[in-house]
Enzyme design. Sequence first.
Site, PDB file in Angstrom:
ATOM      1  N   SER A   1       1.012  -0.978   0.049  1.00 12.24           N
ATOM      2  CA  SER A   1       0.083   0.013   0.130  1.00 12.24           C
ATOM      3  C   SER A   1       0.736   1.254  -0.029  1.00 12.24           C
ATOM      4  CB  SER A   1      -0.852  -0.033   1.138  1.00 12.24           C
ATOM      5  OG  SER A   1      -1.984   0.993   1.015  1.00 12.24           O
TER       6      SER A   1
ATOM      7  N   ASP B   1      -9.378  -4.692  -5.660  1.00 14.38           N
ATOM      8  CA  ASP B   1      -8.965  -3.645  -4.489  1.00 14.38           C
ATOM      9  C   ASP B   1      -9.778  -2.474  -4.696  1.00 14.38           C
ATOM     10  OD1 ASP B   1      -7.738  -2.082  -2.987  1.00 14.38           O
ATOM     11  OD2 ASP B   1      -5.848  -2.758  -3.335  1.00 14.38           O
TER      12      ASP B   1
ATOM     13  N   HIS C   1      -7.769  -5.265  -1.248  1.00 14.84           N
ATOM     14  CA  HIS C   1      -6.570  -4.659  -0.789  1.00 14.84           C
ATOM     15  C   HIS C   1      -5.409  -5.750   0.181  1.00 14.84           C
ATOM     16  CE1 HIS C   1      -3.683  -1.396  -0.457  1.00 14.84           C
ATOM     17  NE2 HIS C   1      -4.020  -1.146   0.801  1.00 14.84           N
TER      18      HIS C   1
END
Length: 743
Positions: A594, A669, A701
């Site tokens: 991320s 995601d 995610h």
Amino acid sequence: MKLRYFVAIIGFLTTTLIYSQDKQITLEEIWSGAFRTEGMQALHSMNNGTQYSVLNYNRQNGTSTIDIYDYKTLKKVKTLVSSEDISELRGFFDYTFSKDESKVVLTTNEIPVYRRSALGEYYVYDINTKQLTKVSDQMVQEPTLSPDGTKIAYGYENNLYIKDLSSGKVKQITNDGEKNKIINGITDWVYEEEFSFVRAFDWNADSNLIAFIRFDESEVPEFSMDVYGSNLYQTQQVFKYPKAGEKNSKVSLHLYDLQAGKLQELKVDKTYDDFYIPRLKWTNDANVLSAQYMNRHQNELDLWFINTKTNASDLVLAEKDDAYIDVTFNLTFLKDNSFIWTSEKDGFNHIYHYDKSGKLINQVTDGNWEVTDYYGFNEKANTIYFQSTENGSINRDVYSVKLNGKNKTQLTKTEGTNSASFSADFTYFINTHSSATTPYEYTLHDSKNGNLVKGIKDNDRLAQKVGDYVTSKKEFSTINVNGNDLNMWMIKPADFDKSKQYPLFMYQYSGPGSQQVANRWNGANDYWYQMLAQQGYIVVCIDGRGTGFKGADFKKVTQKELGKYEVEDQIEAAKKLGSLPYIDASRIGIWGWSYGGFMSSNALFKGNDVFKMAIAVAPVTSWRFYDTIYTERYMTTPDENPSGYDDNSPINHVDKLKGDFLLIHGTGDDNVHVQNTMRMVEALIQADKQFEWMIYPDKNHGIYGGNTRLHLYKKMTNFIHKTLGDKTEDNKKEEKEPSKIKG
């Protein structure tokens, strides 16, 4: 180079290092849950202050129970609810009491919507009559009992409903809810993700009023994701997602009067142009609602008290910051409607006490350390309980302090990460403690002085199990980089030989206010790092500028330039570590997920003379692709700060790639869209740069489900070995005797 070590004290694990460790950690064990810790699930302190409840699950017969325990003896007093005794239920996995604890909401089935939201099947169980009431035949959201326990409110298909538990009658109180247009009482995607709440409605103390936020997302641009599934044709998930600079939902505050059956909009005495309502909460006065309003830049926060009888609104607190203000759940009303508030306004997060008009009574805590959690106020003892970093930013301890700021007392005695759950009357607290060397342990303490009363639960079996494996201590230190002492941990191979050179593998996240260097027990990734260490790597993590718990200036230095100072710190740290005699500077890699993937990509591109490889999982590749609330909090809008968005986004630096790059993303995601990776891939192709990538169909995610996590970590491990591992004998021989090319 200056390295200052405050190495963690090693207990059980150190002795076993010398004598008995021989097993190797495997990825299969990590992701099968072999190192899972035991905890206390759904802990709740009963109103009487002498007992607490926990959720227990019997894996053999599949039944669930809510069991009551005595604080003094820690012995089970009774089973309050058992699914075995309720024919309609096979089991339940969560519960919530009504205020008077006469009823309990049981969660029996849930389907995730986004990170925090779910559609579920719920029942209300009356503890006195043993009567079970299904909340709805539909899958609903956020069922919440009224304080008097007679009604329950919930969201369904973007509208709000109230069910009378005596008559069974259901009243729909809003009618304009529509998918991707209007949402009543449940947050939209970006509020849920970035303001961390889903239930946007609240009962007043008299159970006759419900306040809620209405989201008009009609003008918010839509994002769509293909869902491949297993059918012949894919489907699409289409939802409203405001990217930086785009339109947000228009929010408004509303009130439903149950007695009058009347719905009305509540307004405050100030005109806001483009704003958020990140919190609403009733005060102790059943007619006075508090609401927090925030400007789009999130550097101005107003706390309003709204009298729902007179429609008068009072601005009781207005905070401003040069960068941004963090919204918290710490607002607490005392009996006189004075209130507790936390703020960074003196440079560190601290507790403040205001009267009901918003006049500051006193700053309760102060110092060059952060309050990291607020536990509550004991009215009888006039005492506040909180968690802080006073004992070092990588540690957490529990403290008490008088409301006037005097007599601060440290209640926890063991170094590491401590967090507390207090009894309703604040006589006791259950402390959860762990450190890098001690798995989670749960102990009962006296809240007056923190003295240990009794142990409740530990993970000694896990500690003994880990002791059978080849592991290394996690060494905590600071490293001076770019004029700052940055927190760092390092894991070396158990058979570390300072005369040898090892490849270096760095992990970081680096997002604003985050922390990865913390004195706490292992997560799944820590076992992976231990495995890599035993395979010949030195693994390091460094929290650079912009991370949290070291004051507002340290955290907010990255404002308007995300990815600049954080990347500079990782590159410079890698250079310093690479100069150590036992680290091979030609074999340094970095990875992250991320925000960490955004960072690792940038580090490889901008630090192409330092890093040989990088892995980026679900990375943001340009802040122009990410949501309004998070991105604009730190960057303002793309129109206001175009260079801030573009100068430090890795998608604009692909031409600098020299090393090995592995890019990974899930197509499902909803948070960091796979668009980020697709646009990066195209940029890399057009720059004629070779790289590797992996796409996980329909994974969100977190990239998990079934065999997915194991596959992901095998993929990354193999890539590490290929790019940073020892050269093969064939390669060594080839270097000495280059092959002849026939022409």
